[in-house]
Design a protein around this motif. Structure first.
Motif, PDB file in Angstrom:
ATOM      1  N   LEU A   1      13.002  -0.582   2.416  1.00  0.00           N
ATOM      2  CA  LEU A   1      12.423  -1.512   3.484  1.00  0.00           C
ATOM      3  C   LEU A   1      13.560  -2.277   4.443  1.00  0.00           C
ATOM      4  N   LEU A   2      13.535  -2.205   5.631  1.00  0.00           N
ATOM      5  CA  LEU A   2      14.440  -2.819   6.411  1.00  0.00           C
ATOM      6  C   LEU A   2      13.755  -3.737   7.488  1.00  0.00           C
ATOM      7  N   PHE A   3      13.829  -5.058   7.172  1.00  0.00           N
ATOM      8  CA  PHE A   3      12.973  -5.850   8.029  1.00  0.00           C
ATOM      9  C   PHE A   3      14.146  -6.744   8.770  1.00  0.00           C
ATOM     10  N   ILE A   4      13.737  -6.578  10.054  1.00  0.00           N
ATOM     11  CA  ILE A   4      14.715  -7.233  11.032  1.00  0.00           C
ATOM     12  C   ILE A   4      14.118  -8.468  11.936  1.00  0.00           C
ATOM     13  N   ALA A   5      15.001  -9.639  11.874  1.00  0.00           N
ATOM     14  CA  ALA A   5      14.375 -10.704  13.019  1.00  0.00           C
ATOM     15  C   ALA A   5      15.524 -11.301  13.419  1.00  0.00           C
ATOM     16  N   HIS A   6      15.361 -12.324  14.264  1.00  0.00           N
ATOM     17  CA  HIS A   6      16.512 -13.002  15.063  1.00  0.00           C
ATOM     18  C   HIS A   6      17.046 -14.095  14.474  1.00  0.00           C
TER      19      HIS A   6
ATOM     20  N   ASN B   1       0.942  -1.177   0.152  1.00  0.00           N
ATOM     21  CA  ASN B   1      -0.068   0.093  -0.076  1.00  0.00           C
ATOM     22  C   ASN B   1       0.738   1.350   0.160  1.00  0.00           C
ATOM     23  N   PHE B   2       1.829   1.277   0.935  1.00  0.00           N
ATOM     24  CA  PHE B   2       3.007   2.417   0.998  1.00  0.00           C
ATOM     25  C   PHE B   2       3.417   2.603  -0.635  1.00  0.00           C
ATOM     26  N   LYS B   3       3.952   1.578  -1.093  1.00  0.00           N
ATOM     27  CA  LYS B   3       4.396   1.559  -2.322  1.00  0.00           C
ATOM     28  C   LYS B   3       3.732   2.115  -3.323  1.00  0.00           C
ATOM     29  N   ASN B   4       2.508   1.610  -3.344  1.00  0.00           N
ATOM     30  CA  ASN B   4       1.225   2.182  -4.296  1.00  0.00           C
ATOM     31  C   ASN B   4       1.229   3.614  -4.308  1.00  0.00           C
ATOM     32  N   ASN B   5       1.199   3.989  -2.806  1.00  0.00           N
ATOM     33  CA  ASN B   5       0.930   5.744  -2.618  1.00  0.00           C
ATOM     34  C   ASN B   5       2.225   6.258  -2.972  1.00  0.00           C
ATOM     35  N   ASN B   6       3.524   5.889  -3.281  1.00  0.00           N
ATOM     36  CA  ASN B   6       4.578   6.551  -3.304  1.00  0.00           C
ATOM     37  C   ASN B   6       5.298   6.006  -4.684  1.00  0.00           C
ATOM     38  N   LYS B   7       4.773   5.926  -5.771  1.00  0.00           N
ATOM     39  CA  LYS B   7       5.042   5.624  -6.957  1.00  0.00           C
ATOM     40  C   LYS B   7       6.340   6.346  -7.568  1.00  0.00           C
ATOM     41  N   GLY B   8       7.185   5.746  -8.110  1.00  0.00           N
ATOM     42  CA  GLY B   8       8.389   6.644  -8.525  1.00  0.00           C
ATOM     43  C   GLY B   8       9.372   6.831  -7.454  1.00  0.00           C
ATOM     44  N   LYS B   9       9.283   6.341  -6.254  1.00  0.00           N
ATOM     45  CA  LYS B   9      10.184   6.389  -5.342  1.00  0.00           C
ATOM     46  C   LYS B   9      10.907   4.887  -4.916  1.00  0.00           C
ATOM     47  N   VAL B  10      12.166   4.939  -4.255  1.00  0.00           N
ATOM     48  CA  VAL B  10      12.618   3.642  -3.953  1.00  0.00           C
ATOM     49  C   VAL B  10      11.949   3.017  -3.034  1.00  0.00           C
ATOM     50  N   ASN B  11      11.116   3.596  -2.027  1.00  0.00           N
ATOM     51  CA  ASN B  11      10.448   3.088  -0.907  1.00  0.00           C
ATOM     52  C   ASN B  11      11.128   1.879  -0.294  1.00  0.00           C
TER      53      ASN B  11
ATOM     54  N   ASN C   1      25.888   3.402   9.840  1.00  0.00           N
ATOM     55  CA  ASN C   1      26.413   3.790   8.548  1.00  0.00           C
ATOM     56  C   ASN C   1      25.436   4.078   7.493  1.00  0.00           C
ATOM     57  N   ILE C   2      24.027   4.427   8.075  1.00  0.00           N
ATOM     58  CA  ILE C   2      23.072   4.944   7.414  1.00  0.00           C
ATOM     59  C   ILE C   2      22.343   6.070   8.203  1.00  0.00           C
ATOM     60  N   SER C   3      21.732   7.181   7.454  1.00  0.00           N
ATOM     61  CA  SER C   3      21.027   8.019   8.083  1.00  0.00           C
ATOM     62  C   SER C   3      19.625   7.359   8.894  1.00  0.00           C
ATOM     63  N   LYS C   4      19.091   8.001   9.928  1.00  0.00           N
ATOM     64  CA  LYS C   4      18.101   7.542  10.523  1.00  0.00           C
ATOM     65  C   LYS C   4      16.599   7.453   9.766  1.00  0.00           C
ATOM     66  N   ASP C   5      16.549   8.143   8.608  1.00  0.00           N
ATOM     67  CA  ASP C   5      15.479   8.127   8.034  1.00  0.00           C
ATOM     68  C   ASP C   5      15.761   7.430   6.537  1.00  0.00           C
ATOM     69  N   PHE C   6      16.927   6.628   6.431  1.00  0.00           N
ATOM     70  CA  PHE C   6      17.242   6.120   5.244  1.00  0.00           C
ATOM     71  C   PHE C   6      15.977   5.123   4.859  1.00  0.00           C
ATOM     72  N   TYR C   7      15.649   4.441   5.442  1.00  0.00           N
ATOM     73  CA  TYR C   7      14.430   3.488   5.363  1.00  0.00           C
ATOM     74  C   TYR C   7      13.065   4.105   5.599  1.00  0.00           C
ATOM     75  N   ASP C   8      12.082   3.916   4.540  1.00  0.00           N
ATOM     76  CA  ASP C   8      11.019   4.421   4.705  1.00  0.00           C
ATOM     77  C   ASP C   8       9.839   3.678   5.485  1.00  0.00           C
ATOM     78  N   LEU C   9      10.184   2.249   5.375  1.00  0.00           N
ATOM     79  CA  LEU C   9       9.489   1.308   6.539  1.00  0.00           C
ATOM     80  C   LEU C   9      10.351   0.358   7.102  1.00  0.00           C
ATOM     81  N   PRO C  10      10.922   0.617   8.216  1.00  0.00           N
ATOM     82  CA  PRO C  10      11.464  -0.323   9.017  1.00  0.00           C
ATOM     83  C   PRO C  10      10.665  -1.388   9.654  1.00  0.00           C
ATOM     84  N   GLN C  11      10.795  -2.807   9.466  1.00  0.00           N
ATOM     85  CA  GLN C  11       9.634  -3.789  10.136  1.00  0.00           C
ATOM     86  C   GLN C  11      10.511  -4.563  11.161  1.00  0.00           C
ATOM     87  N   LEU C  12      10.075  -4.620  12.367  1.00  0.00           N
ATOM     88  CA  LEU C  12      10.926  -5.077  13.364  1.00  0.00           C
ATOM     89  C   LEU C  12      10.105  -6.173  13.988  1.00  0.00           C
ATOM     90  N   GLN C  13      10.754  -7.121  14.624  1.00  0.00           N
ATOM     91  CA  GLN C  13       9.824  -8.077  15.589  1.00  0.00           C
ATOM     92  C   GLN C  13      10.031  -7.111  16.970  1.00  0.00           C
TER      93      GLN C  13
END
Length: 119
Positions: free
Chosen positions: A42-47, A30-40, A99-111
């Motif tokens: 995603l960082l997904f973190i799990a253990h 949904n986020f990607k569809n609402n922000n077409k043309g952008k990289v969008n 090594n990245i800016s705090k706002d580099f990821y549009d949608l961080p997904q974390l457990q």
């Protein structure tokens, strides 16, 4: 789930196996569809690597993109970090947040157990 333009974070709390990753993938779609043309990004973190592999497969299925994302673990390094599925161990050992800016990821997904370490 409806997200207003002012919302910057969502939290899904559910028991194991009831679809948190599916909800996350649809939220990203949904986020990607609402922000077409952008990289969008995603960082997904799990253990665990197996959780990340299953999660990446879920995202690929929902997005209908067999090449979406890359694993970043002790065994894998992605070609780029725009859409990455990473273990918390790799995140910490590589000092990834330094090594990245705090706002580099549009949608961080974390457990949930890793949320307080990031925010």
């Amino acid at each position: 789930m409806k997200v207003s333009e002012k919302d910057s974070k969502n939290l899904v709390v559910e028991a194991t196996g009831v679809g948190k990753t599916v909800i996350s993938a649809f939220d990203y779609k949904n986020f990607k569809n609402n922000n077409k043309g952008k990289v969008n990004r995603l960082l997904f973190i799990a253990h665990r690597e197996d959780i990340l592999m299953q999660s990446m497969k879920t995202f690929r299925t929902i997005l209908r993109d067999r090449n979406f994302g890359g694993l970043y673990t002790g065994n894998f390094t992605p070609d780029n970090i725009d859409h990455v599925f990473m273990t918390i161990q790799t995140f910490n050992s590589k000092k990834f947040d330094e090594n990245i800016s705090k706002d580099f990821y549009d949608l961080p997904q974390l457990q949930k157990e890793w949320m307080e370490k990031m925010y």
